[in-house]
Motif scaffolding. Sequence first.
Motif, PDB file in Angstrom:
ATOM      1  N   PHE A 192      -4.874   4.147  -1.493  1.00  0.00           N
ATOM      2  CA  PHE A 192      -5.110   5.459  -0.891  1.00  0.00           C
ATOM      3  C   PHE A 192      -6.608   5.750  -0.799  1.00  0.00           C
ATOM      4  O   PHE A 192      -7.067   6.399   0.133  1.00  0.00           O
ATOM      5  N   ASP A 236       0.846  -1.206   0.000  1.00  0.00           N
ATOM      6  CA  ASP A 236       0.000   0.000   0.000  1.00  0.00           C
ATOM      7  C   ASP A 236       0.875   1.247   0.000  1.00  0.00           C
ATOM      8  O   ASP A 236       0.552   2.260  -0.615  1.00  0.00           O
ATOM      9  N   LEU A 237       1.966   1.157   0.760  1.00  0.00           N
ATOM     10  CA  LEU A 237       2.846   2.314   0.944  1.00  0.00           C
ATOM     11  C   LEU A 237       4.291   1.898   0.680  1.00  0.00           C
ATOM     12  O   LEU A 237       4.613   0.707   0.714  1.00  0.00           O
ATOM     13  N   ALA A 269       2.339   6.104  -2.005  1.00  0.00           N
ATOM     14  CA  ALA A 269       1.163   5.252  -1.806  1.00  0.00           C
ATOM     15  C   ALA A 269       0.628   4.758  -3.136  1.00  0.00           C
ATOM     16  O   ALA A 269       0.692   5.463  -4.147  1.00  0.00           O
ATOM     17  N   ILE A 322      -4.212   5.204   6.288  1.00  0.00           N
ATOM     18  CA  ILE A 322      -3.026   5.830   5.680  1.00  0.00           C
ATOM     19  C   ILE A 322      -2.861   7.260   6.204  1.00  0.00           C
ATOM     20  O   ILE A 322      -1.783   7.668   6.623  1.00  0.00           O
TER      21      ILE A 322
END
Length: 214
Positions: free
Chosen positions: A186, A65-66, A181, A193
Amino acid sequence: MLTVALSKGRILDETVDLFERCGINCENIRNDNRKLIITNPEEGMKFILAKPFDVPTYVEHGVADLGVVGKDILLEQEKDVYELLDLGLGYCRLVVAGPRGKKGYPRHLKIATKFPRAAEKYYLEKGVEVEVIKLHGSVELAPLLGLSDKIVDIVSTGNTLRQNNLIELETISEITARLIANRVSFRLKGESINKLVEILEKNLEGNKKDDKNN
Ligand code: PRP
């Protein structure tokens, strides 16, 4: 669960220090650990330890995700990811370097680099025609052996340039690590987040003082 791809190598220890200041348990995430996926279920976080040049790929494809990665790599790859936060760590510069007395541009300028796209873009904007030669590391060798006139590379302490009788000629960009991201993550995991971004922001080196006053 948030999956975060971290860059192994230079910026890993500083990244881990930052996450620890945020109260996130980072046991086992250090350069000497061979484990590549570290899950931390209590915190709802999973860390992937990746080669820096691969971090944007994991994030773009959504398997992370990140990500935490240097701006140099983002400039080079221009991946389709969001850049959320300048973490201010791993400061260095992307520069043109070469032997002393090579300030001008020869008619057929040859540049060796690990950052071919960033180098091409830089010279295109200057209107200077170059031949870019892609190398994978120890780029400083190229002008010493006559493979190229100059290099486009990262300078941190300047030791590598000094020890090889090369000097910094032009600064292309100041570099620090960024939090990136995945676009879909996001949207779908925006709340967690944003919460993480807020905590990170408060604990960045420059913001630690202000935090005491809040
Ligand atoms: C980087 C960069 C320079 C050196 C600069 O290489 O490409 O060679 O660090 O650091 P300094 O200014 O502190 O000497 P890295 O060590 O990441 O490995 P590489 O040469 O294999 O690319």
